[in-house]
Motif scaffolding. Sequence first.
Motif, PDB file in Angstrom:
ATOM      1  N   ARG A 297      20.484  24.512  74.711  1.00 56.62           N
ATOM      2  CA  ARG A 297      20.098  25.628  74.105  1.00 56.62           C
ATOM      3  C   ARG A 297      18.659  25.992  74.296  1.00 56.62           C
ATOM      4  O   ARG A 297      18.207  27.105  74.321  1.00 56.62           O
ATOM      5  CB  ARG A 297      20.561  25.756  72.659  1.00 56.62           C
ATOM      6  CG  ARG A 297      22.009  25.595  72.550  1.00 56.62           C
ATOM      7  CD  ARG A 297      22.649  25.924  71.084  1.00 56.62           C
ATOM      8  NE  ARG A 297      23.922  25.390  71.144  1.00 56.62           N
ATOM      9  CZ  ARG A 297      25.117  26.076  71.647  1.00 56.62           C
ATOM     10  NH1 ARG A 297      24.870  27.357  72.181  1.00 56.62           N
ATOM     11  NH2 ARG A 297      26.272  25.843  71.461  1.00 56.62           N
ATOM     12  N   ALA A 298      17.796  24.863  74.428  1.00 64.07           N
ATOM     13  CA  ALA A 298      16.230  24.962  74.251  1.00 64.07           C
ATOM     14  C   ALA A 298      15.932  25.350  75.709  1.00 64.07           C
ATOM     15  O   ALA A 298      15.172  26.322  75.989  1.00 64.07           O
ATOM     16  CB  ALA A 298      15.416  23.763  73.793  1.00 64.07           C
TER      17      ALA A 298
ATOM     18  N   THR B   4      10.703  21.388  81.595  1.00 65.26           N
ATOM     19  CA  THR B   4      10.841  19.867  81.747  1.00 65.26           C
ATOM     20  C   THR B   4      10.517  18.830  80.907  1.00 65.26           C
ATOM     21  O   THR B   4      10.748  17.610  80.972  1.00 65.26           O
ATOM     22  CB  THR B   4       9.863  19.804  83.097  1.00 65.26           C
ATOM     23  OG1 THR B   4       8.365  20.228  82.628  1.00 65.26           O
ATOM     24  CG2 THR B   4      10.074  20.176  84.371  1.00 65.26           C
ATOM     25  N   GLU B   5       9.956  19.631  79.780  1.00 65.36           N
ATOM     26  CA  GLU B   5      10.023  18.717  78.575  1.00 65.36           C
ATOM     27  C   GLU B   5      11.295  18.376  77.952  1.00 65.36           C
ATOM     28  O   GLU B   5      11.203  17.317  76.992  1.00 65.36           O
ATOM     29  CB  GLU B   5       8.969  19.569  77.433  1.00 65.36           C
ATOM     30  CG  GLU B   5       9.691  20.646  76.800  1.00 65.36           C
ATOM     31  CD  GLU B   5       9.737  21.912  77.602  1.00 65.36           C
ATOM     32  OE1 GLU B   5      10.294  22.873  77.094  1.00 65.36           O
ATOM     33  OE2 GLU B   5       9.145  21.800  78.787  1.00 65.36           O
ATOM     34  N   GLN B   6      12.312  18.832  78.231  1.00 60.94           N
ATOM     35  CA  GLN B   6      13.703  18.720  77.606  1.00 60.94           C
ATOM     36  C   GLN B   6      14.458  17.558  78.500  1.00 60.94           C
ATOM     37  O   GLN B   6      15.576  17.275  78.110  1.00 60.94           O
ATOM     38  CB  GLN B   6      14.311  19.925  77.625  1.00 60.94           C
ATOM     39  CG  GLN B   6      13.793  21.086  76.804  1.00 60.94           C
ATOM     40  CD  GLN B   6      13.881  20.424  75.449  1.00 60.94           C
ATOM     41  OE1 GLN B   6      14.486  19.996  74.882  1.00 60.94           O
ATOM     42  NE2 GLN B   6      12.880  21.286  74.643  1.00 60.94           N
TER      43      GLN B   6
ATOM     44  N   LEU C 204      17.105  32.837  78.675  1.00 64.81           N
ATOM     45  CA  LEU C 204      17.981  32.720  80.095  1.00 64.81           C
ATOM     46  C   LEU C 204      17.883  34.443  80.490  1.00 64.81           C
ATOM     47  O   LEU C 204      17.561  34.477  81.620  1.00 64.81           O
ATOM     48  CB  LEU C 204      19.447  32.718  79.681  1.00 64.81           C
ATOM     49  CG  LEU C 204      20.220  32.518  81.042  1.00 64.81           C
ATOM     50  CD1 LEU C 204      21.352  31.665  80.887  1.00 64.81           C
ATOM     51  CD2 LEU C 204      20.973  33.939  81.272  1.00 64.81           C
ATOM     52  N   LYS C 205      18.057  35.403  79.439  1.00 61.70           N
ATOM     53  CA  LYS C 205      18.153  36.791  80.038  1.00 61.70           C
ATOM     54  C   LYS C 205      17.051  37.269  80.499  1.00 61.70           C
ATOM     55  O   LYS C 205      16.626  37.995  81.456  1.00 61.70           O
ATOM     56  CB  LYS C 205      18.717  37.633  78.821  1.00 61.70           C
ATOM     57  CG  LYS C 205      20.071  37.282  78.697  1.00 61.70           C
ATOM     58  CD  LYS C 205      20.845  38.330  77.570  1.00 61.70           C
ATOM     59  CE  LYS C 205      22.184  38.086  77.298  1.00 61.70           C
ATOM     60  NZ  LYS C 205      23.111  37.853  78.694  1.00 61.70           N
ATOM     61  N   SER C 206      15.894  37.029  79.798  1.00 65.28           N
ATOM     62  CA  SER C 206      14.350  37.339  80.033  1.00 65.28           C
ATOM     63  C   SER C 206      13.824  36.921  81.210  1.00 65.28           C
ATOM     64  O   SER C 206      13.318  37.408  82.090  1.00 65.28           O
ATOM     65  CB  SER C 206      13.346  37.499  78.994  1.00 65.28           C
ATOM     66  OG  SER C 206      13.311  35.985  78.529  1.00 65.28           O
TER      67      SER C 206
END
Length: 413
Positions: A7-8, A131-133, A13-15
């Motif tokens: 989710r993070a 990339t932190e995820q 996603l849309k913007s």
Amino acid sequence: MDTQRARAVLTDLKSALDWQEDFYRDLHAHPELSHQESRTASLVADRLRESGYEVHEQVGGTGVVGVLANGDGPAVLLRADMDALPVKEATELPYASTATADDGTPVMHACGHDVHVTCLLGAAQLMASATEQWKGTLIALFQPAEEVGDGASGMVDDGLFSLIPRPRVALAQHVVPMRAGEVATQSGPTLAAADSMRITVHGRGAHGSMPQSAVDPVVLAAMIVVRLQTVVAREVAPGEPAVLTVGSIRAGTKSNIIPDRAEIQLNVRTYSEQTRSAVIDAVERITIAECQASKSPREPEFEMFERLPVTDNDPATTDSVAGTFADFFGDRAGSLGQWAASEDFSNLATEFDIPYTYWGIGGIDPEEFDRASKAGRVAQDIPANHSATFAPVIQPTLTTGTQALVVAALTWL
């Protein structure tokens, strides 16, 4: 997988992907046939570079591979196919294709590969922006020539292995005639092996008024076609899926000329090597026997072409993706079942000797699908892949397909 990470990644996603819908419309309006995907490949390569990927172009002809290394961890391969079909579009969409090949053949994205490309580019961008995820290496592979069955092997033969690290897993998806917004998985044999065969049978030509002087290959071919209908009905065990379709018969030039040869083209779909061999053997046995019965002056000729493997989803890999989908999509995640369509995606995974899974995403307006389902007319009213009226709704198809790729990749990364 921790769905909070997904989710993070997908938060914006849309913007972040405000380009995605227009990009899809442009791809749909400019389809390219197998091995001719140069414009599509160029657009793909540009997008990958903008997202920070190391990009390899012209792999296996027009294939494109993006590699994003992000620390220690496994490599995950996500694949999308790029080619279109020789179909004249009849959707009446404002962005419908009017494209033609050099020989005038109409071209259309009648199988949703424009959806696949757009979703994978979106997923690649989102993963690069978050990339932190995750840790590991993401491989975004855009394959040519799926429709003719040699695009995956062509990329392998052109040195794909030397360009990318060995993936831990290979993942792919396909838009199908289900409710848009849904995803569906299937463990084990999911898509059929496909084998096309061209059979040439020989006769003896003569004037149409003197059939006694001829060996009529038209009658011979007709008898073969009729007898082939018994193969699945009488030689394949009930419950074992198999399809044998004769798609073409060609013979003669004029009504009063008995020709000296006829050509039959057929296609076989099976889910196991045992059934595959048995059906092909039966086709050859029946053809030879009918030729002998007709006193054919020459032995028949058999040519195999456009051969695709069974898509046999790895159970453990599929269970992992199915569990992740259930956590993320809830009741929008379901079972795909077996489809008699065929794919060459598995050639990428088997050449690497790695597990893979291949799932479906819906592309049909939910209200339209529900009306057809309630009336028991899904097969009649919902356009299928390869139809001139096949037109996935843009949303939520693109969003769902992009989410599915991100969520699946994060199962390992």
